[in-house]
Design a protein around this motif. Structure first.
Motif, PDB file in Angstrom:
ATOM      1  N   LEU A 183      12.051  -3.884   0.293  1.00 17.95           N
ATOM      2  CA  LEU A 183      11.433  -3.777   1.613  1.00 17.95           C
ATOM      3  C   LEU A 183      11.010  -5.109   2.228  1.00 17.95           C
ATOM      4  CD1 LEU A 183       9.230  -0.571   1.195  1.00 17.95           C
ATOM      5  CD2 LEU A 183      11.503  -0.780   2.201  1.00 17.95           C
ATOM      6  N   LEU A 184      11.066  -6.181   1.464  1.00 17.66           N
ATOM      7  CA  LEU A 184      10.646  -7.468   2.006  1.00 17.66           C
ATOM      8  C   LEU A 184      11.724  -8.520   1.783  1.00 17.66           C
ATOM      9  CD1 LEU A 184       6.944  -7.655   0.746  1.00 17.66           C
ATOM     10  CD2 LEU A 184       7.673  -7.449   3.133  1.00 17.66           C
ATOM     11  N   PRO A 185      11.918  -9.432   2.761  1.00 13.20           N
ATOM     12  CA  PRO A 185      12.838 -10.550   2.532  1.00 13.20           C
ATOM     13  C   PRO A 185      12.276 -11.442   1.445  1.00 13.20           C
ATOM     14  CG  PRO A 185      11.587 -10.876   4.552  1.00 13.20           C
ATOM     15  CD  PRO A 185      11.296  -9.484   4.103  1.00 13.20           C
ATOM     16  N   ALA A 186      13.135 -12.235   0.832  1.00 11.44           N
ATOM     17  CA  ALA A 186      12.737 -13.039  -0.331  1.00 11.44           C
ATOM     18  C   ALA A 186      11.515 -13.907  -0.050  1.00 11.44           C
ATOM     19  CB  ALA A 186      13.915 -13.900  -0.784  1.00 11.44           C
ATOM     20  N   TYR A 187      11.461 -14.555   1.126  1.00 10.62           N
ATOM     21  CA  TYR A 187      10.377 -15.486   1.401  1.00 10.62           C
ATOM     22  C   TYR A 187       9.033 -14.790   1.559  1.00 10.62           C
ATOM     23  CZ  TYR A 187      10.541 -14.124   6.326  1.00 10.62           C
ATOM     24  OH  TYR A 187      10.504 -13.418   7.491  1.00 10.62           O
ATOM     25  N   ALA A 188       9.031 -13.476   1.861  1.00 14.98           N
ATOM     26  CA  ALA A 188       7.780 -12.766   2.112  1.00 14.98           C
ATOM     27  C   ALA A 188       7.221 -12.059   0.886  1.00 14.98           C
ATOM     28  CB  ALA A 188       8.001 -11.737   3.230  1.00 14.98           C
ATOM     29  N   LEU A 190      -5.027  -7.215  -5.536  1.00 11.47           N
ATOM     30  CA  LEU A 190      -4.871  -5.768  -5.442  1.00 11.47           C
ATOM     31  C   LEU A 190      -6.015  -5.032  -6.123  1.00 11.47           C
ATOM     32  CD1 LEU A 190      -1.079  -5.442  -6.430  1.00 11.47           C
ATOM     33  CD2 LEU A 190      -2.045  -5.754  -4.137  1.00 11.47           C
ATOM     34  N   LYS A 191      -6.411  -3.919  -5.520  1.00  7.91           N
ATOM     35  CA  LYS A 191      -7.297  -2.956  -6.178  1.00  7.91           C
ATOM     36  C   LYS A 191      -6.440  -1.745  -6.495  1.00  7.91           C
ATOM     37  CE  LYS A 191     -11.511  -0.192  -5.643  1.00  7.91           C
ATOM     38  NZ  LYS A 191     -10.910   1.000  -6.262  1.00  7.91           N
ATOM     39  N   LEU A 192      -6.375  -1.393  -7.765  1.00  5.27           N
ATOM     40  CA  LEU A 192      -5.517  -0.282  -8.169  1.00  5.27           C
ATOM     41  C   LEU A 192      -6.205   1.056  -7.969  1.00  5.27           C
ATOM     42  CD1 LEU A 192      -4.065  -1.765 -11.491  1.00  5.27           C
ATOM     43  CD2 LEU A 192      -3.059  -1.831  -9.211  1.00  5.27           C
ATOM     44  N   GLU A 229      -2.350   2.075 -13.759  1.00  4.67           N
ATOM     45  CA  GLU A 229      -2.098   0.714 -14.208  1.00  4.67           C
ATOM     46  C   GLU A 229      -1.123   0.025 -13.251  1.00  4.67           C
ATOM     47  OE1 GLU A 229      -3.385  -0.905 -16.832  1.00  4.67           O
ATOM     48  OE2 GLU A 229      -4.669   0.812 -17.328  1.00  4.67           O
ATOM     49  N   PHE A 230      -1.130  -1.305 -13.292  1.00  4.66           N
ATOM     50  CA  PHE A 230      -0.176  -2.051 -12.474  1.00  4.66           C
ATOM     51  C   PHE A 230       1.220  -1.932 -13.080  1.00  4.66           C
ATOM     52  CE2 PHE A 230       2.079  -6.086 -11.521  1.00  4.66           C
ATOM     53  CZ  PHE A 230       2.189  -5.925 -10.146  1.00  4.66           C
ATOM     54  N   ALA A 231       2.171  -1.466 -12.287  1.00  4.12           N
ATOM     55  CA  ALA A 231       3.548  -1.277 -12.752  1.00  4.12           C
ATOM     56  C   ALA A 231       4.398  -2.442 -12.253  1.00  4.12           C
ATOM     57  CB  ALA A 231       4.107   0.046 -12.249  1.00  4.12           C
ATOM     58  N   GLY A 232       4.642  -3.409 -13.130  1.00  4.72           N
ATOM     59  CA  GLY A 232       5.344  -4.624 -12.727  1.00  4.72           C
ATOM     60  C   GLY A 232       6.754  -4.385 -12.236  1.00  4.72           C
ATOM     61  N   SER A 233       7.531  -3.568 -12.960  1.00  5.86           N
ATOM     62  CA  SER A 233       8.928  -3.330 -12.584  1.00  5.86           C
ATOM     63  C   SER A 233       9.034  -2.548 -11.287  1.00  5.86           C
ATOM     64  CB  SER A 233       9.647  -2.583 -13.705  1.00  5.86           C
ATOM     65  OG  SER A 233       9.708  -3.381 -14.875  1.00  5.86           O
ATOM     66  N   ALA A 234       8.205  -1.506 -11.143  1.00  8.92           N
ATOM     67  CA  ALA A 234       8.242  -0.679  -9.935  1.00  8.92           C
ATOM     68  C   ALA A 234       7.819  -1.482  -8.713  1.00  8.92           C
ATOM     69  CB  ALA A 234       7.346   0.544 -10.108  1.00  8.92           C
ATOM     70  N   THR A 235       6.794  -2.342  -8.888  1.00  9.49           N
ATOM     71  CA  THR A 235       6.330  -3.174  -7.769  1.00  9.49           C
ATOM     72  C   THR A 235       7.399  -4.183  -7.375  1.00  9.49           C
ATOM     73  OG1 THR A 235       4.050  -2.946  -8.565  1.00  9.49           O
ATOM     74  CG2 THR A 235       4.479  -4.690  -6.962  1.00  9.49           C
ATOM     75  N   LEU A 275       0.812  -1.222   0.000  1.00 10.55           N
ATOM     76  CA  LEU A 275       0.000   0.000   0.000  1.00 10.55           C
ATOM     77  C   LEU A 275       0.843   1.268   0.000  1.00 10.55           C
ATOM     78  CD1 LEU A 275      -2.848  -1.055   2.462  1.00 10.55           C
ATOM     79  CD2 LEU A 275      -3.023  -0.728  -0.005  1.00 10.55           C
ATOM     80  N   MET A 276       2.133   1.136   0.214  1.00 13.32           N
ATOM     81  CA  MET A 276       3.008   2.301   0.135  1.00 13.32           C
ATOM     82  C   MET A 276       3.146   2.809  -1.305  1.00 13.32           C
ATOM     83  SD  MET A 276       5.937   0.927   2.795  1.00 13.32           S
ATOM     84  CE  MET A 276       7.094   2.267   2.483  1.00 13.32           C
ATOM     85  N   LEU A 277       2.801   1.945  -2.283  1.00 10.03           N
ATOM     86  CA  LEU A 277       2.842   2.345  -3.682  1.00 10.03           C
ATOM     87  C   LEU A 277       1.599   3.157  -4.025  1.00 10.03           C
ATOM     88  CD1 LEU A 277       4.066  -1.029  -5.226  1.00 10.03           C
ATOM     89  CD2 LEU A 277       5.334   1.125  -5.248  1.00 10.03           C
TER      90      LEU A 277
END
Length: 433
Positions: free
Chosen positions: A362-367, A342-344, A349-355, A315-317
């Motif tokens: 901000l998140l460890p790999a497993y999360a 997700l609700k945009l 639009e959904f930004a795949g690279s930015a997400t 949600l920070m995005l």
């Protein structure tokens, strides 16, 4: 004479009868006798004065088996004596720096490496408690974990975790942090200090026992954190009595000084700390430390994931208005794999690279959620709780779901549209998650 003969016959026949009708009787008797001995040893230690702590058992081993291998890590071996000296150097370095006092708590943000054990022993020798932070946490979770440490001012981190500390350095300062030590000579910032260099320049002389004179059996020894499935990590306080009792974990299972314990779990875990560390201290067994792999299969398995935290980070995005995070089953993978509906935000639009960059930082790999589902609205109950059941049931099958689906592609470093080809590769196990 008859009575004597009867008694002798009974003594001969009883073991045979017991073995015939209760085949495990003697095995159980031996085992429970051993357990009774362990219990009596614990009671005896609790009555000793001055107090006998888990640390004192380690120091006993240093005296009786100084050259016995205690830690195996990659191509290095450390004996009980080596470990004692290394921990003394760290303890004396911390004393010279005047950053901790008896009764304080310091946070350890370390990977599975000998420094974890050296630092725990050093702080125990100084009469301090340790907060064992999950080395996979980042951002708000790291700050929240540190804030649970009852006034901790010092954090000791692995070289590989410098970046994670730097990201939230100011936030940690607001929680009382004054000093960060890194277990490396190479530093990325002037705001941190090298514990390795400080230890090398310090004496390996024994730390005065008077520094821990005020430690009692009810004193906090370590803080071990829950995985935070319903929120941010929370600290459980383990006192000195529980640490002393933890010494017997391996001894009660027949482990001896001839064994080597392969520690694959991170040492900040309860099972790993008690069995892999405390248990080997008691039994004189060596421990081989494994660098903990951050496998995705830890989602709701070895490593629980705080879905609320993952949602908050998504949600920070600006492009995301609402997020519902859950786990889905994938054939061939233990536990569950992370997914987010997700609700945009209107007009975006959904930004795949930015997400991808956002969750990677901000998140460890497993999360990190491996699958994304875009919905016009997220379902909620009458009390506004997010509905996950149907989402979990539908999974990530593009043949069943009409919504747009995306897959986290590590090789392309972006979220790519889910296709039947990708789906088939995942289901067949051809694509590694």
């Amino acid at each position: 004479m008859f009575v004597v003969s009867l008694l002798l016959g009974g003594l001969i026949l009883c073991p045979l009868i017991l073995s015939a009708f209760f085949p495990y009787f003697w095995t159980d008797l031996v085992y429970h006798t051993k357990l009774l001995g362990i219990l009596l040893k614990f009671v005896s230690r609790r009555r000793r004065r001055p107090l006998f702590l888990a640390l004192d058992r380690f120091l006993e081993q240093v005296e009786t088996r100084p050259n016995k291998t205690f830690i195996v890590f990659e191509n290095k071996r450390y004996s009980f004596k080596d470990t004692d000296k290394e921990s003394n150097r760290i303890a004396n370095a911390l004393r010279v720096a005047s950053v901790v006092n008896p009764g304080d708590t310091a946070a350890l943000f370390l990977l599975n490496e000998p420094a974890f054990i050296f630092c725990w022993l050093a702080l125990a020798k100084l009469g301090c408690a340790c907060a064992l932070l999950n080395s996979s946490i980042r951002a708000r979770s790291l700050v929240a974990s540190f804030s649970c440490c009852r006034g901790a001012k010092v954090l000791i981190a692995s070289e590989e975790l410098q970046g994670a500390v730097e990201e939230v350095y100011e936030d940690l300062q607001q929680e009382g942090l004054t000093t960060v030590f890194i277990t490396s000579e190479e530093l990325r910032s002037s705001r941190v200090k090298s514990l390795t260099r400080a230890a090398q320049e310090s004496s390996d002389a024994a730390v005065p026992q008077t520094l821990r004179a005020n430690v009692s059996f009810t004193s906090p020894a370590v803080y071990i954190y829950t995985s935070g499935t319903t929120g941010l990590p929370k600290a459980a306080v383990i006192n000195q009595t529980r640490l002393l009792a933890g010494l017997s974990v391996l001894a009660s299972n027949g482990v001896t000084h001839t064994d080597v314990i392969y520690v694959t779990l991170p040492l900040y875990h309860t099972a790993s700390f008690f069995m892999g560390l405390l248990g080997s201290i008691e039994t004189e067994s060596a421990k081989e430390l494994c660098v903990y792999a951050k496998a995705l299969s830890r989602w709701w398995k070895g490593e629980n994931v705080a879905t609320t935290e993952v949602s908050e980070i998504l949600l920070m995005l600006d492009s995301i208005e609402a997020a519902n995070v859950y786990g889905v089953k994938v054939s061939g993978h233990g536990g569950r794999v992370g997914m987010a509906a997700l609700k945009l935000t209107d007009g975006m639009e959904f930004a795949g690279s930015a997400t991808y960059e956002h969750v990677k930082n901000l998140l460890p790999a497993y999360a990190r959620p491996r699958f994304i589902r875009i919905q016009d609205e997220l379902d909620v109950t009458g009390t506004f709780k997010q509905v996950k059941g149907q989402l979990v049931k539908e999974g990530f099958d593009p043949n069943l779901i009409q919504n747009k689906l995306f897959f986290l592609d590590e090789s392309k470093q972006t979220f790519v549209p889910m296709t039947e080809e990708i789906y088939s590769s995942i289901i067949k196990g051809h694509m590694r998650l």
